[in-house]
Motif scaffolding. Structure first.
Motif: not given
Lengths: 269, 375
Positions: A181, A218, A249, A252-253, A256-257, A259-261, A263-264, B5, B9, B12-13, B15-17, B19-20, B23
């Motif tokens: 990330f 955590w 955990g 996964v988090v 995804l972060a 990917w979010a960063r 991909a865009g 998306l 863009p 997309r955030w 998704a991680p939010g 997931a957090l 969890v």
């Protein structure tokens, strides 16, 4: 698949990664030699981890090496690999070629992460294997003394060593997800590497402050040394299980972060 | 979907939010899940619970015990306490500790106190008592007394005892009567501890002169095993001392669990027990060879204060400098009783005077001063 193989070849071929792996496996050798030279006075400095038991059984070199390297050396290695993963490609201007080949961004990210996973597993396993081998050669082996004061056969002990190494590797994979990330945030690989080291050190510092105990579960690193619990009799899996959940955990988090960063992101270099 | 998306863009955030969030909430639910389950138990009075306790057959079990003490003492960083090994009994005074417990229902038991990469084991079996400390690989062995290995945990039926005490009901009502002038014994709402439905017995001191607010003992409703003990300071809503099972399994334990053979390379110390007293050798030794005057008890019941004098030898001992240093960290106090240092915790207070007298009790500091002045 070919993409993954070429990525693995790329990681393994880098001189800095080879040198890093050498440093990692030099640690157990150094440890074994140092204990051997000071054997007359085995209880020198203090009681860290498994060092006292090395003299009795060489396999403990591997456990002691894992315990030592988990604080700085392993995270440093992962920082290096994950810094190269995206930011390194961006820095050397190869990232856009990677993406112009019809490879989706998700696929690039997955392959890069699998490269980090491979690096983690190789690092942890080679330290464990080299440590056990060198220790066995210098000090000999036999039944292992557990923390509970009982003995377990060598085979069981080696099995628990393998579990410990895999547990350490999973923790490094989770750190690698954070690193991936960070690597998508910048085009300077050194920035991503340093940032991940800062994150790791900060977590170790926070973990050492008892007043922040509410925060500790955590923290990624909090359960990392828990593999020592596997050397109890019977083995205690409670903390290791918690550690695995925390690792998953984080994976996964932060994937995804990433990917979010990624991909865009506008790829400009 | 992908078109959305591409246009936005930032979406997309999510998704991680998400997931957090999953969890975080998931771990919280998992942590509190068994405690929130409702308990439906028939009501029982304090006396019935005491009878149950008397009748209870000790059952074989294994489990994990967590002890937390928040006495208001400053918490030291782990690196400081690890000098003595953080699984050592001394370090138990502060913070939170975990132990694993195995019991075969009769005479054999094993307690493993877990530290960071270390362990202290206490094993009691037919061969006596073994104490193993992994930090320095030492073994202390107290052999079983030669008279026989069976050490009954039940109360020996003494013929001198009044007939009332020969039945569980009698013992329960006797205990209640003994407690009555000083203590109110009640029950509280039932709870679920380590996944077991449990009754709660509450002992509340009637005197105002103590710092202890109440003592709560939770008892497994199915087989009367004590599952948790809590000590509350007066007016506190969180326990100052909390010792209880976090998980427990009833069932036969393998006999090998209670075997102990000193591993090769361990330092083994043999202790000779006092005849008829198989354990706690050092406590009795300290009182027998100390030239100090035996401590006196001032006050009664919950408000009692132990007053005594430190043995003079100890005050010039070699490791005294560390004790002196520790003392200097404590606030000074002085009054008509003299001068000294005061240790003030949530549950108890202690004063050590500069001339070697001490007073300890679960009372406010002023009561200690009064007790010192009177002695």
């Amino acid at each position: 698949m070919r993409f993954l193989l070429s990525e693995l070849r790329l990681i393994a071929g880098r001189r800095r990664n080879q040198a890093g792996l050498l440093v990692l496996i030099a640690m157990p050798v150094l440890l074994a030699v140092a204990v051997r030279l000071t054997e007359d006075n085995p209880r020198g400095g203090g009681p860290p981890g498994f060092i006292d038991q090395i003299v009795g059984n060489g396999v403990f070199v591997a456990f002691a090496a894992l315990t030592f390297e988990i604080t700085i050396f392993f995270p440093l290695a992962i920082s290096m690999i994950s810094g190269d993963a995206i930011a390194g490609e961006a820095h050397s201007g190869t990232l856009r070629y990677l993406l112009t080949v019809p490879a989706g961004r998700v696929r690039v990210l997955i392959v890069k992460y699998l490269g980090i996973v491979a690096g983690s597993v190789v690092a942890a396993l080679s330290v464990a294997i080299v440590g056990a081998a060198v220790g066995a050669a210098i000090f000999g082996t036999g039944p292992l003394l557990t923390l509970s004061g009982t003995q377990i056969p060598l085979g069981t002990g080696l099995g628990r060593l393998a579990l410990s190494a895999l547990y350490v590797a999973l923790g490094l994979c989770a750190l690698g997800a954070v690193g991936l990330f960070l690597s998508t945030l910048t085009e300077q690989p050194i920035a991503a590497t340093v940032a991940l080291m800062v994150v790791t050190s900060a977590m170790w510092v926070l973990d050492a402050i008892p007043q922040l105990s509410a925060l500790h579960p955590w923290l990624l690193v909090d359960r990392w040394p828990a593999f020592a619990d596997l050397m109890r009799d019977p083995a205690d899996y409670a903390a290791v299980t918690e550690g695995i959940l925390v690792d998953l955990g984080y994976i996964v988090v932060f994937l995804l972060a990433a990917w979010a960063r990624f991909a865009g992101k506008d790829i400009t270099s | 979907m992908s078109g959305l998306l591409t246009r936005r863009p930032a979406l997309r955030w999510v998704a991680p939010g998400a997931a957090l969030a999953v969890v975080a909430t998931g771990s919280q639910i998992a942590a509190h899940w068994p405690a929130d389950a409702a308990t439906n138990l028939p009501p029982r009075t304090a006396q019935q619970l005491l009878v149950d306790l008397q009748r209870a057959q000790p059952s074989a079990l294994s489990g994990t015990v967590k002890a937390t003490s928040s006495l208001g003492l400053p918490q030291l960083p782990e690196s400081v306490t690890s000098g003595t090994g953080n699984s050592s009994p001394l370090a138990l005074l502060a913070g939170s500790h975990t132990a694993k417990v195995w019991y075969d229902g009769k005479t054999s038991a094993r307690v493993a106190l877990l530290g960071d990469g270390s362990e202290t084991d206490l094993v009691s079996n037919g061969g006596g008592l073994w104490l193993w400390q992994s930090a320095d690989k030492s073994v202390l062995h107290v052999p079983a007394p030669s008279g026989g290995t069976q050490r009954s945990t039940d109360h020996d039926k003494d013929p001198q005892l009044p007939a009332e005490l020969s039945t569980p009901e009698g013992v329960a009502s006797w205990a209640l009567r003994m407690l009555d002038p000083s203590t109110a014994v009640t029950t509280s709402s039932n709870e679920r501890i380590a996944g077991r439905a449990a009754y709660q017995l509450v002992l509340t001191p009637k005197t105002a002169g103590t710092k202890i607010g109440s003592v709560r003992i939770s008892i497994d409703a199915a087989n009367q095993t004590p599952l948790r003990a809590q000590v509350f300071a007066k007016g506190a809503s969180n326990p100052a001392i909390n010792v209880g099972f976090t998980s427990i399994d009833y069932g036969k334990q393998p006999a090998s669990r209670f075997d102990f053979t000193p591993p090769p390379g361990a330092k083994v110390t043999q202790a000779t027990p006092h005849p008829g007293k198989p354990k706690s050798g050092d406590a009795s030794a300290a009182t027998t060879n100390g030239s100090a005057t035996p401590p006196k008890v001032v006050g009664k019941d919950w408000a009692s204060v132990v007053v005594g004098k430190l043995p003079p030898k100890q005050t010039v001992a070699k490791d005294d400098s560390s004790l002196q240093q520790a003392l200097r960290l404590l606030p000074e106090a002085s009054g008509s009783w003299g001068r000294g240092h005061l240790l003030n915790t949530a549950l108890f207070t202690a004063v050590i005077t500069d001339d070697g007298r001490y007073a300890v009790g679960a009372v406010p500091a002023s009561s200690l001063y009064a007790a010192l002045g009177r002695s």
